[in-house]
Design a protein around this motif. Structure first.
Motif, mmCIF file in Angstrom:
data_model
loop_
_atom_site.group_PDB
_atom_site.id
_atom_site.type_symbol
_atom_site.label_atom_id
_atom_site.label_comp_id
_atom_site.label_asym_id
_atom_site.label_seq_id
_atom_site.Cartn_x
_atom_site.Cartn_y
_atom_site.Cartn_z
ATOM 1 N N ILE A 4 -16.485 0.738 8.638
ATOM 2 C CA ILE A 4 -16.712 0.535 9.682
ATOM 3 C C ILE A 4 -17.900 -0.363 9.979
ATOM 4 N N ARG B 275 -16.932 3.305 18.248
ATOM 5 C CA ARG B 275 -16.825 4.063 17.138
ATOM 6 C C ARG B 275 -15.205 4.976 17.203
ATOM 7 N N THR C 137 -19.309 5.852 7.898
ATOM 8 C CA THR C 137 -18.991 4.409 7.949
ATOM 9 C C THR C 137 -17.661 4.265 7.272
ATOM 10 N N TYR D 246 -12.429 -2.985 14.766
ATOM 11 C CA TYR D 246 -13.985 -2.531 14.705
ATOM 12 C C TYR D 246 -14.337 -2.123 13.338
#
Length: 535
Positions: free
Chosen positions: A10, A19, A43, A63
């Motif tokens: 991410i 997120r 992440t 994203y």
């Protein structure tokens, strides 16, 4: 069948709500392909599936920065698009730019949010959508290549541009002629010929840098309606108008429709800064400056140079592509389904951001562009403004008419909305208040009545099971000395329910800091409403 795992990494600088959307878009893709996953860290997400899913995830996700498998790392298509901004940031030579893209090995990935890649980077616009948000919501909705995405309040065209980049047909409506011009230009430029853009830019740049005699007639200006000429003369110095005329004469000589469109949008974007309008003030306030302090040709060339580089960078990175069609119609969002007759009842996803209740003088913000580009004569502005959703200008006669209509229509509105209107009206009626606060209860009735029509028409446009995402800001006012919150998102949800939508849980957004000229007027909070058309 070879089963493998790959890691989705991410972007580490995104907001909390982004997120949440990032994991929602991955979950949607996993449902589509019946995949499973497990979190490795904050992440990283490990996805189990077939090898060909790696390229699909890299192509679609908004994203996520990269998809990794063993020693291989694939930068997502979205991150590559955003990285083009880093290439053009310092005014790179056009020939050097052509050789730098598409990226081959090292990619200058952004280390902060990037909202202005490609055609998203041209022209300021209040309330601009976030491109990544649109892409993520298309993913979350489950809409695939060849799907149909629509926006009944298109604004500057972010939804249509992103839908086109995604591979979807896109349809838009807006009542503001400038919004339609921006949307059409930005979406069409994705299909433009890069050599035509380069040649057009170089030709007009060379012509404007040559000394020109100053005794020419202002051919373009003198062909505008007389009332527009008078109005514009009260907002621009004579030398500035002469310089703008030189620019417009050259633009109309340009043979490429795409290059010409980009140039007209560049003119529109500098008009406020070369006029006597206070640049960061949404109200009609004048600040007279000397003509010698303003250089329209320089500002135009700087604006066009930035814009053409941003567009070229995306074109070079993307390469040759066949894009689905787009359609933008100048019309009324309250009748959006009728504006798109060929796809009525077939739209997969609607993604839109309606005007906020009485928050901005929408048409007045664009009045100089509307007049100078010949999009809407000045005498017609008032009538058009009164038709626009969220309009905050109303006469005493109209205020009384709205309140009379409210009393007869009150039973047809959700009690949450009527309770708010009654509370504001009661608080203000017992105090001496200015005309804006006195008008507020009538304007809120008009706003929510209009949005009720929009909700019903959106429902008609969507296919059964289709999704609608509405990004809307909350507001507040002071009535009778008391602060009153206008929770627009919750109130619109009640209208959606009344229109037959299934209302899913909404997502609260942390507002991103705006960098455009309207940043001082941004809403403090926003929410994403999620609606589904019932069977």
């Amino acid at each position: 069948m070879t089963i493998s795992s790959f890691v989705c990494r991410i972007k580490d600088y995104i907001q909390p709500f982004e997120r949440e959307l990032a994991f929602q878009e991955v979950n949607s893709l996993m449902r589509t392909f019946s995949l499973k996953a497990e979190n490795r860290s904050q992440t990283e997400l490990v996805v189990f599936g077939e090898n060909h899913h790696i390229s699909t995830f890299a192509q679609r996700l908004a994203y996520w920065e990269s998809i990794e498998r063993q020693e291989q790392s694939i930068t997502t298509l979205q991150s590559l698009r955003e990285a083009t901004v880093n290439i053009v940031r310092n005014g790179i030579d056009l020939d050097v730019l052509r050789g730098a893209l598409p990226f081959r090995e090292e990619v200058p990935l952004p280390n902060r949010r990037c909202l202005r890649y490609g055609t998203h980077g041209i022209h300021e616009y209040r309330g601009k959508f976030f491109p990544q948000l649109v892409r993520a919501l298309i993913n979350v909705s489950g809409t695939g290549d060849g799907g149909i995405v629509a926006d009944p309040m298109s604004g500057s065209g972010t939804t249509l541009v992103e839908a086109k980049l995604f591979g979807c047909e896109s349809y838009g409506v807006d009542m503001n002629p400038l919004s339609c011009l921006l949307t059409e230009t930005k979406a069409s430029l994705l299909e433009s010929n890069s050599d035509e853009l380069v040649n057009g830019y170089r030709t007009i740049r060379e012509a404007l840098l040559r000394p020109e005699p100053r005794d020419r007639k202002m051919t373009y200006f003198e062909n505008l309606p007389k009332e527009d000429q008078r109005y514009l003369s009260s907002w621009f110095g004579s030398e500035v108008l002469a310089a703008l005329d030189d620019i417009m004469r050259l633009i109309h000589q340009e043979g490429s429709i795409h290059a010409r469109g980009l140039m007209l949008v560049a003119v529109s974007n500098i008009l406020r800064s070369v006029s006597w309008q206070k640049v960061e003030d949404l109200r009609v306030r004048k600040e007279v400056r000397l003509d010698v302090e303003i250089d329209p040709k320089r500002e135009f060339l700087e604006e066009l140079g930035r814009s053409v580089r941003a567009v070229l960078a995306l074109l070079y990175q993307e390469g040759s592509r066949n894009y689905p069609k787009h359609t933008i119609v100048q019309g009324d969002a309250r009748r959006c389904a009728e504006m798109w007759p060929s796809v009525k009842g077939k739209v997969d996803t609607i993604i839109t951001s309606p005007p906020y209740a009485t928050a901005l003088p929408y048409l007045d913000t664009d009045r100089l562009s509307l007049c100078y580009l010949g999009l809407l004569p000045r005498p017609e502005h008032r009538a058009r403004d009164l038709l626009m959703i969220g309009n905050r200008e109303v006469s005493e006669k109209m205020r009384r008419e709205y309140l009379t209509a409210y009393m007869s229509e009150k039973v047809k509105l959700p009690r949450e909305i009527t309770g708010l209107i009654d509370k504001i009206d009661d608080l203000n009626s017992g105090h001496e208040v200015g005309f804006r606060r006195r008008n507020l209860s009538a304007l809120l009735f008009k706003y929510f009545s209009d949005m009720k029509c929009v909700m019903h028409s959106m429902n008609d446009a969507l296919k059964v099971g289709g999704s609608a995402y509405i990004v809307v800001g909350n507001n507040h006012t002071t009535a009778g000395g008391e602060r009153v919150d206008i929770e627009t998102a919750k109130l619109l949800a009640t209208l959606a329910d009344q229109a037959g939508f299934i209302v899913e849980p909404s997502l609260s957004m942390d507002m991103l800091a705006s960098r455009d000229i309207f940043r001082k007027n941004a809403m403090a909070t926003e929410e994403i409403l999620y609606l589904r058309k019932a069977s």
